[in-house]
Design an enzyme around this catalytic site. Structure first.
Site, PDB file in Angstrom:
ATOM      1  CG  HIS A  44      -1.988   1.021   1.199  1.00 34.62           C
ATOM      2  ND1 HIS A  44      -3.077   0.954   0.362  1.00 34.62           N
ATOM      3  CD2 HIS A  44      -2.139   2.173   1.919  1.00 34.62           C
ATOM      4  CE1 HIS A  44      -3.855   2.004   0.563  1.00 34.62           C
ATOM      5  NE2 HIS A  44      -3.310   2.763   1.499  1.00 34.62           N
ATOM      6  CG  ASP A  99      -3.492  13.212   4.320  1.00 32.22           C
ATOM      7  OD1 ASP A  99      -3.950  13.401   5.460  1.00 32.22           O
ATOM      8  OD2 ASP A  99      -3.787  12.221   3.614  1.00 32.22           O
ATOM      9  CG  HIS A 111     -10.393   4.139   2.301  1.00 31.34           C
ATOM     10  ND1 HIS A 111     -10.954   4.487   3.494  1.00 31.34           N
ATOM     11  CD2 HIS A 111      -9.054   4.238   2.503  1.00 31.34           C
ATOM     12  CE1 HIS A 111     -10.017   4.790   4.372  1.00 31.34           C
ATOM     13  NE2 HIS A 111      -8.855   4.647   3.793  1.00 31.34           N
ATOM     14  CD  GLU A 151      -3.250   3.760   8.293  1.00 30.80           C
ATOM     15  OE1 GLU A 151      -4.384   3.719   7.774  1.00 30.80           O
ATOM     16  OE2 GLU A 151      -2.318   3.027   7.919  1.00 30.80           O
ATOM     17  CB  SER A 152      -5.871   9.425  14.350  1.00 27.88           C
ATOM     18  OG  SER A 152      -5.859   8.456  15.381  1.00 27.88           O
ATOM     19  CD  GLN A 153      -8.783   9.226   8.188  1.00 31.82           C
ATOM     20  OE1 GLN A 153      -9.171   9.733   7.154  1.00 31.82           O
ATOM     21  NE2 GLN A 153      -7.691   8.480   8.231  1.00 31.82           N
ATOM     22  CB  SER A 213      -6.295  -1.036  -4.561  1.00 33.04           C
ATOM     23  OG  SER A 213      -6.928  -1.856  -3.589  1.00 33.04           O
ATOM     24  CD  GLN A 255      -8.037   4.552   8.109  1.00 29.25           C
ATOM     25  OE1 GLN A 255      -9.029   3.978   7.705  1.00 29.25           O
ATOM     26  NE2 GLN A 255      -6.909   4.587   7.425  1.00 29.25           N
ATOM     27  CG  ASN A 292      -4.586   3.784  -4.627  1.00 18.85           C
ATOM     28  OD1 ASN A 292      -5.586   3.092  -4.579  1.00 18.85           O
ATOM     29  ND2 ASN A 292      -3.636   3.684  -3.730  1.00 18.85           N
TER      30      ASN A 292
END
Length: 748
Positions: free
Chosen positions: A55, A275, A102, A319-321, A545, A247, A543
């Site tokens: 990832h 970010d 996601h 990985e708190s937003q 995945s 998250q 991305n």
């Protein structure tokens, strides 16, 4: 608010066995030892395990992705260089845009998985200094008659809508397909688009010895720990136990974070921003250091925590937003902090940029990790693999299907309405009515059109945007399917009057260690590269995945293309709706009667069989340029791409938004009737024009100029009857009922 401090506990000794449990291979374990020159600490093992996960590192894909065309005259940054792609659109403005997945979080916790997917992609945009102006999505689910699928579908849609609506950005376009291969592993891809003045573009790098490192946004908790590694493995029964890896987002905090970030950038004292997405503090510190060629020293005692007894390992991998990392010029920290406090956003100095190659993590005076930044990152010294490839064995079988063995259609009206009611084709009104597409008042087109159009205030320009990708085509013919995904997304943008300029992509595939999956991936990327080269739409980033499979099934290989187009004159925008009785209906392009991989064939056989439609990319380019020239000459009243369901469905989609209109089409095509009506042959567009001799002649002249086929096939009528060759004859009101209500009838 109570302030929690990290705790130092006795950590387990790092061994090969422990590294394997963290998802590293034996080869990677010894590679890690080589970079460190010693046995890693437990925190360092956690850092390497997330940064070398697929990832974050793209270790199984980056070598293949380098084949994509990644430069163009309008690109301001190269693919992967920054948080998102950046396109120059003139007037001192640039567009930042990107798409990401996601998928795994949404399979386990669909509401938060989808919501935080939107939140993450928005932060990628405004961390570049751009104000988000639109969100798009591309979704894949199993068949809607499955109770679990209904649950996933409803909550993913609600998560996207709630986050975007609360944040205050319009969700303007998307696509949704339903097929059993996505039953346990839905795909949730989110795209965001933003506008930035050139002078306020922010970079994602750490520069300037002595500059201050700030963490801004929400406090850090245990949510999302090992989310990156969770996204780098297959869905299984154990996945349910990994809900903490999903998250939890807060769009209201993110809105404040947006405003504070843009204000801070305008001070001129922000050197870099990133970010905190996958791998949180770990990813942002190491990637920014590697890009800037500098190091950092971080003290975890200064990181605001919302949970007690968090260890350095947990803090680094959280990985708190709604969190971001800022590099601020030394001496200007308080000015930046005041801006964030004004917006009720926490901002804390947690470290310093140093002149070294290492990111050093401390708790007070105790060093818990010291890692060379370049060893961890994509484009640095992270592992790069080219996996074994093998052409899938199923291809010979699916390609051998004899389409002439299909029985003739008994009742064309019934077949047509049944096709129109299939969830992959039917109106997505049930979805888009949950999204606020008009917030900020810039949206021009968003429903019942080929692409969304958003105006750029203060200019005569507008942006067109669309997501596209037919996984069934890629399953049947990976390279051609990749080509078609690019071509159709470009065609959709052209159909609203825009010139395609660049793409972002989200490549959704199964396990890369499976040689057949890796063959699909390689071939699809080759197809995307070929199409982007010919259509002159470079890849700005995106991305990958992998591991989209479970014990029960593997998804179709599904590359999703996010296409961006520019409209210089907003008065040149066109839509797909028929306008007035007497208007001429045209088909631009050629119908070869191809039904391999079509929605019609899937409806009949319940299988993906045959071969994907052929595509001539040079002819596709000519079709698109011809349409743009016709529109430039103000000849067109509507344009609509012919895709899923063929020309019969395309004509229906152009009539359903009208009042009191119908159509009469005489389609003289020497092909079996059902193949003619439901063929998904590429490079075809339905057009309407006014019925004037001068316009008709000019249409033919332009078609000849571009050497493309143009056929006058019918007329718009003032009687609400849908008539194609007297083969399909249905009241338009019946078509509207079936088309608009099919999904709602299943869901409710």
């Amino acid at each position: 608010m109570k302030r929690y401090l990290p705790v130092l506990r006795e950590e387990p000794d790092v061994t090969l066995e422990l590294a394997l449990e963290h998802g590293l291979t034996e080869e990677e374990y010894y590679r890690m030892l080589k970079f460190l020159g010693r046995t890693p600490t437990y925190t360092e093992l956690g850092i390497y395990s997330v940064m070398w996960s697929e990832h974050c590192s793209y270790k199984n894909s980056i070598a293949v992705l380098k084949m994509l065309p990644r430069s163009g005259k309008k690109l301001l940054v190269s693919a992967g260089e920054e948080n998102a792609g950046l396109i120059d659109i003139g007037d001192g403005l640039a567009v930042a845009f990107k798409i990401e997945s996601h998928n795994h979080p949404s399979a386990i916790e669909p509401y938060q998985g989808a919501a935080t997917g939107v939140g993450g992609i928005l932060r990628d945009i405004f961390s570049m200094g751009a104000r988000p102006i639109a969100v798009l999505n591309s979704l894949r689910f199993g068949e809607l008659n499955d109770a679990r699928v209904k649950y996933l579908f409803k909550n993913v849609v609600k998560g996207i809508g709630d986050y975007g609506n609360s944040f205050g950005v319009p969700t303007v376009a998307g696509e949704v397909y339903f097929d059993n291969c996505y039953r346990t592993n839905p795909l949730v891809n989110a795209m965001a688009v933003g506008i930035v003045e050139h002078s306020y573009i922010a970079k994602a790098s750490a520069k300037g010895e002595g500059n201050t490192v700030l963490i801004v946004g929400s406090s850090t908790g245990r949510d999302g720990i090992h989310g990156a590694t969770f996204a780098s493995e297959e869905i299984s029964e154990k996945s349910e136990s990994k809900r903490p890896a999903v998250q939890v987002g807060d769009p209201f905090v993110e809105k404040l974070l947006l405003e504070a970030t843009l204000e801070a950038i305008r001070t001129g004292h922000v050197v870099g921003i990133q970010d905190m997405g996958a791998a949180g503090i770990t990813c942002s510190t190491t990637e920014m250091s590697a890009r800037g060629g500098m190091g950092m020293e971080i003290d975890l005692l200064k990181v605001p925590l919302r949970e007690s007894n968090m260890t350095p390992y947990e803090i680094m991998l959280s990985e708190s937003q709604e969190r971001m990392l800022f590099i601020v010029s030394k001496g200007y920290e308080e000015e930046i902090i005041r801006i964030f406090k004004k917006w009720d956003i926490e901002a804390e100095p947690i470290g310093t940029v140093v002149n070294s190659k290492f990111v050093t993590i401390k708790v007070g005076t105790t060093t818990v990790a010291q890692v060379p930044a370049k060893s961890l990152v994509l484009g640095g010294d992270a592992p790069v693999y080219i996996r074994e490839q093998r052409r899938p064995t199923y291809l010979d079988q699916v390609h051998s299907f004899d389409i002439t063995s299909l029985p003739p259609v008994d009742n064309y009206n019934e077949t047509f309405l049944k096709l129109l009611s299939r969830p992959s084709i039917a109106s997505k009104r049930w979805i888009y009515e949950q999204y606020d597409a008009q917030v900020r008042t810039n949206t021009i087109l968003y429903k019942n059109c080929d692409a969304a159009v958003v105006r750029i205030k203060g200019t005569t320009k507008a942006l067109a945007m669309k997501t596209d990708g037919n996984g069934r085509y890629v399953y049947l013919n990976a390279r051609r399917g990749g080509q078609i995904a690019v071509a159709e997304s470009a065609r959709n943008v052209v159909c609203v009057g825009a010139q395609p300029v660049a793409i972002t992509n989200c490549l959704n595939f199964g396990n890369p260690y499976d040689p057949e999956v890796y063959w699909q991936f390689y071939e699809a990327v080759q197809g995307i590269a070929e199409a982007c080269t010919i259509l002159e739409t470079p890849v700005t980033g995106g991305n990958v995945s992998f591991y989209n499979e479970s014990n029960e099934e593997t998804i179709y290989p599904t590359p999703v293309i996010g296409m961006l187009g520019i409209i210089d004159d907003i008065d040149q925008v066109i839509d797909s709706n028929f306008k007035e009785p007497g208007d001429i209906i045209w088909e631009l392009g050629r119908n070869f009667g191809e039904i391999g991989g079509s929605e019609y064939l899937m409806m009949i056989t319940k299988k993906a069989v045959g071969d994907a439609p052929n595509i001539d990319l040079h002819y596709e380019r000519s079709i698109q340029q011809c349409l743009l020239e016709m529109n430039k000459h103000n000849l067109l009243k509507s344009a609509h791409d012919i895709s899923d369901g063929g020309i019969a469905v395309a004509l229906a989609e152009s009539i359903v938004s009208t009042k009191g209109l119908g159509l009469h089409v005489e389609y003289n095509c020497k092909i079996r009737p059902d193949f003619m009506l439901f063929s998904e042959s590429q490079s075809r567009i339905i057009l309407t024009t006014e019925n004037k001799p001068t316009i008709l002649q000019e249409m033919y002249d332009l078609a000849n100029k571009f050497n493309v086929q143009l056929t006058k096939i019918g007329i718009v009528t003032d009687r609400p009857q849908f008539n194609i060759n007297a083969t399909i004859m249905v009241d338009v009101e019946k078509i509207k009922d079936v088309y608009y209500n099919a999904i709602e009838r299943i869901i409710e």
